[in-house]
Design an enzyme around this catalytic site. Structure first.
Site, short mmCIF file in Angstrom:
data_model
loop_
_atom_site.label_atom_id
_atom_site.label_comp_id
_atom_site.label_asym_id
_atom_site.label_seq_id
_atom_site.Cartn_x
_atom_site.Cartn_y
_atom_site.Cartn_z
N HIS A 89 -13.54 -2.71 -1.86
CA HIS A 89 -12.67 -2.27 -0.77
C HIS A 89 -13.06 -2.95 0.55
O HIS A 89 -12.98 -2.36 1.63
CB HIS A 89 -12.76 -0.74 -0.63
CG HIS A 89 -11.48 -0.09 -0.16
ND1 HIS A 89 -10.55 0.43 -1.01
CD2 HIS A 89 -10.99 0.12 1.08
CE1 HIS A 89 -9.55 0.95 -0.32
NE2 HIS A 89 -9.78 0.76 0.97
N ARG A 101 -8.22 -8.63 5.05
CA ARG A 101 -8.24 -8.76 6.51
C ARG A 101 -7.67 -10.07 7.05
O ARG A 101 -6.99 -10.04 8.09
CB ARG A 101 -9.67 -8.56 7.02
CG ARG A 101 -10.20 -7.15 6.79
CD ARG A 101 -11.62 -7.03 7.32
NE ARG A 101 -12.25 -5.74 7.08
CZ ARG A 101 -12.97 -5.44 6.01
NH1 ARG A 101 -13.13 -6.34 5.04
NH2 ARG A 101 -13.54 -4.26 5.90
N LYS A 138 -8.00 -0.92 -9.41
CA LYS A 138 -8.65 -1.61 -8.29
C LYS A 138 -9.89 -0.85 -7.83
O LYS A 138 -9.81 0.36 -7.57
CB LYS A 138 -7.66 -1.73 -7.13
CG LYS A 138 -8.22 -2.33 -5.85
CD LYS A 138 -7.11 -2.64 -4.87
CE LYS A 138 -7.60 -3.23 -3.58
NZ LYS A 138 -8.12 -2.23 -2.63
N SER A 175 0.82 -1.21 0.00
CA SER A 175 0.00 0.00 0.00
C SER A 175 0.86 1.26 0.00
O SER A 175 1.91 1.31 0.63
CB SER A 175 -0.89 0.01 1.25
OG SER A 175 -1.45 1.27 1.45
N TYR A 230 -2.11 5.22 -4.18
CA TYR A 230 -3.10 6.27 -3.95
C TYR A 230 -2.52 7.49 -4.66
O TYR A 230 -1.50 8.02 -4.26
CB TYR A 230 -3.29 6.54 -2.44
CG TYR A 230 -4.26 5.57 -1.81
CD1 TYR A 230 -5.51 5.36 -2.36
CD2 TYR A 230 -3.93 4.88 -0.65
CE1 TYR A 230 -6.42 4.48 -1.79
CE2 TYR A 230 -4.83 4.00 -0.07
CZ TYR A 230 -6.07 3.81 -0.65
OH TYR A 230 -6.97 2.94 -0.08
N THR A 250 -5.75 2.44 -7.06
CA THR A 250 -7.03 2.30 -6.37
C THR A 250 -7.97 3.45 -6.73
O THR A 250 -7.61 4.63 -6.59
CB THR A 250 -6.79 2.25 -4.84
OG1 THR A 250 -5.98 1.10 -4.58
CG2 THR A 250 -8.11 2.11 -4.08
C1 LIG Z 1 -7.27 -2.06 7.36
C2 LIG Z 1 -7.40 -1.99 5.87
C3 LIG Z 1 -6.62 -1.08 5.17
C4 LIG Z 1 -6.70 -1.03 3.78
N1 LIG Z 1 -5.86 -0.20 3.11
C5 LIG Z 1 -5.90 -0.20 1.76
C6 LIG Z 1 -4.96 0.57 1.04
O1 LIG Z 1 -4.09 1.21 1.61
N2 LIG Z 1 -5.06 0.58 -0.31
C7 LIG Z 1 -6.02 -0.14 -0.99
O2 LIG Z 1 -6.07 -0.10 -2.19
N3 LIG Z 1 -6.88 -0.91 -0.31
C8 LIG Z 1 -6.83 -0.96 1.04
N4 LIG Z 1 -7.69 -1.78 1.71
C9 LIG Z 1 -8.63 -2.62 0.95
C10 LIG Z 1 -8.01 -3.97 0.60
O3 LIG Z 1 -6.99 -3.84 -0.36
C11 LIG Z 1 -9.02 -4.95 0.02
O4 LIG Z 1 -9.70 -4.37 -1.06
C12 LIG Z 1 -10.04 -5.43 1.04
O5 LIG Z 1 -9.49 -5.56 2.33
C13 LIG Z 1 -10.56 -6.78 0.57
O6 LIG Z 1 -11.54 -7.24 1.37
P1 LIG Z 1 -11.31 -8.34 2.54
O7 LIG Z 1 -10.67 -7.61 3.68
O8 LIG Z 1 -12.71 -8.75 2.80
O9 LIG Z 1 -10.44 -9.46 2.00
C14 LIG Z 1 -7.61 -1.87 3.10
C15 LIG Z 1 -8.39 -2.76 3.82
C16 LIG Z 1 -8.28 -2.85 5.19
C17 LIG Z 1 -9.10 -3.87 5.91
O1 LIG Z 2 -8.54 2.28 5.36
C1 LIG Z 2 -8.66 1.99 4.17
O2 LIG Z 2 -9.52 1.22 3.75
C2 LIG Z 2 -7.78 2.54 3.20
O3 LIG Z 2 -7.80 2.06 2.13
C3 LIG Z 2 -6.87 3.65 3.42
C4 LIG Z 2 -5.59 3.38 3.74
C5 LIG Z 2 -4.71 4.42 3.87
C6 LIG Z 2 -5.09 5.73 3.63
C7 LIG Z 2 -6.39 5.98 3.31
C8 LIG Z 2 -7.27 4.94 3.16
#
Ligand SMILES: Cc1cc2nc3c(=O)[nH]c(=O)nc-3n(C[C@H](O)[C@H](O)[C@H](O)COP(=O)(O)O)c2cc1C
Ligand SMILES: O=C(O)C(=O)c1ccccc1
Length: 399
Positions: free
Chosen positions: A296, A351, A272, A140, A164, A190
């Site tokens: 997401h 997760r 994404k 990320s 991002y 994303t």
């Molecule tokens: C705590 C957390 C932080 C996340 N941060 C990002 C991120 O920085 N960039 C991004 O594209 N998606 C982020 N996501 C989304 C994940 O890439 C992904 O799409 C999502 O967790 C998939 O669903 P699942 O948790 O049910 O497997 C985040 C998800 C979680 C749970």
């Molecule tokens: O928390 C999130 O789902 C996420 O994708 C995120 C992560 C870092 C910065 C901003 C949003």
């Protein structure tokens, strides 16, 4: 048909089910249960005990009343698998090739920011676990360590970088340059989080890790970002956070802007957060290489469709032209089988590995991933499948 199946596959491709033997045998020898539980729900429950309430709420939570988190699971649970018999599944090959990356199984680690809130070893521990199994980690932009440190931890392992896309052009170019130099091959842009969703669990605690400077390491280590600060971040941390918040993302972006990224990234680009077949077609027309069908993890739009429910229409629209990946709600091997049957080339998990990290650092992540791969292998074999190309909608029940 069975004669066509190679019998001399590298053992790594067929050994996933052996984690089951390892767990039983270890139990027999030590008289102890495994160090970590094996089911996704049990891993989450155990991780919750180890995490602060804020961190658990941030990871587990979603947008609004979390209808979309439930819809993601419901979409999987509604679908059934119809096993086929007597098809020689003694040797299985779960490998696949994805945009030039060779995978031992169709699984990637979804980009998850701020991993230090789950465990102090954070992204480097995840990178080591992923690399040890040959699975790509999608790092990320909001990682808690600089992208170079995560790259180093992943060694020879495949690495992809999630962007991002910042407002600032120079910071964008600098991040792309750094990612390329650190050996990230594929860019995952994303599209669904230009703004953070309405997340009551976090709002009710007024908890946002970035405000504590967690998850902005890539900016604080970036020369172009630092050049925009009047005072160094050590002297004025709040100003640095404010500068980050102002440039983190640009919700005015449109499809036309993708030409800029295409011009400045010479590897594959994957979008994404695609949920509509017309958007998938636009991705193709913009010269993109793949899409991740994702909502997401239900964190952005409460009431959005279950991600699996929209997968067939996206795969139907662009599956022949683009690499169609999938995430949101994958919790076990059977879920992976269902997503592949509905047109995904591979899945990302989010997760589940974060909970593994919270439970046991690198070992915890490795455990969660090995469970997932073993369960995939042990979903394919008893249903009559020795390779991924055999999966299609016919594998699933019709009601
Ligand atoms: C705590 C957390 C932080 C996340 N941060 C990002 C991120 O920085 N960039 C991004 O594209 N998606 C982020 N996501 C989304 C994940 O890439 C992904 O799409 C999502 O967790 C998939 O669903 P699942 O948790 O049910 O497997 C985040 C998800 C979680 C749970
Ligand atoms: O928390 C999130 O789902 C996420 O994708 C995120 C992560 C870092 C910065 C901003 C949003």
């Amino acid at each position: 048909m069975s004669q066509e199946r190679p019998r001399d596959l590298a053992h790594a491709q067929t050994a996933f089910a052996s984690y089951q033997d390892e767990i039983y045998l270890n139990g027999l020898l030590t008289g102890e249960p495994p160090r970590f539980p094996t089911g996704a729900a049990a891993v989450e429950a155990a991780a919750r005990e180890r995490m602060t309430a804020e961190a658990y709420g941030y990871v587990a939570g979603g947008a609004g009343g979390e209808a979309t988190i439930r819809a993601n699971r419901a979409a999987f649970e509604r679908r059934t698998i119809v096993p086929r018999m007597l098809r020689d599944v003694g040797v299985r090959d779960l490998s696949c090739s994805l945009l030039g990356t060779e995978l031992p199984a169709p699984v990637l680690l979804a980009p998850v920011g701020v991993l230090s809130i789950a465990h102090p070893d954070a992204e480097p521990a995840v990178a080591r676990a992923a690399a040890g199994l040959g699975l790509p980690m999608v790092l990320s932009t909001a990682s808690s360590v600089p992208l170079e440190a995560a790259a180093e931890a992943s060694g020879d392992g495949p690495r992809w970088f999630q962007l991002y896309w910042p407002k600032d052009r120079e910071v964008t170019l600098s991040l792309l340059r750094r990612a390329r130099a650190a050996g990230y091959t594929t860019l995952v842009l994303t599209l669904d989080t230009w703004l953070l969703g309405w997340r009551p669990r976090d709002l009710d605690r007024a908890y946002l890790p970035f405000l504590q400077r967690i998850g902005i390491a890539n900016y604080l280590s970036d020369p172009a970002f630092l050049a925009g600060l009047a005072t160094p971040p050590e002297e004025d941390p709040l100003a640095a956070v404010a500068h980050w918040a102002g440039m983190f993302a640009d919700p005015t972006k449109t499809w036309e802007d993708l030409a800029f990224l295409r011009a400045h990234w010479d590897g594959p680009i994957v979008l994404k957060g695609v949920q509509h077949p017309d958007d998938a077609r636009r991705a193709r027309d913009a010269g993109m290489d793949g899409v991740v069908v994702s909502n997401h993890g239900g964190r952005q739009v409460d009431g959005a469709a279950g991600s699996l429910d929209v997968l067939p229409s996206v795969a139907g629209a662009v599956g022949d032209d683009l690499a169609v990946l999938f995430d949101s709600g994958v919790r076990g091997g059977a879920d992976i089988l269902k997503a592949l049957a509905l047109g995904a080339r591979a899945v990302l998990v989010g997760r589940p590995y974060v909970y593994g990290l919270a439970l046991g650092g690198e070992e915890g992540v490795r455990h969660v991933l090995r469970c997932l791969l073993a369960e995939l292998d042990l979903s394919l074999a008893p249903t009559g499948h020795a390779r991924l190309s055999e999966l299609g909608p016919g594998v699933l029940g019709t009601d």
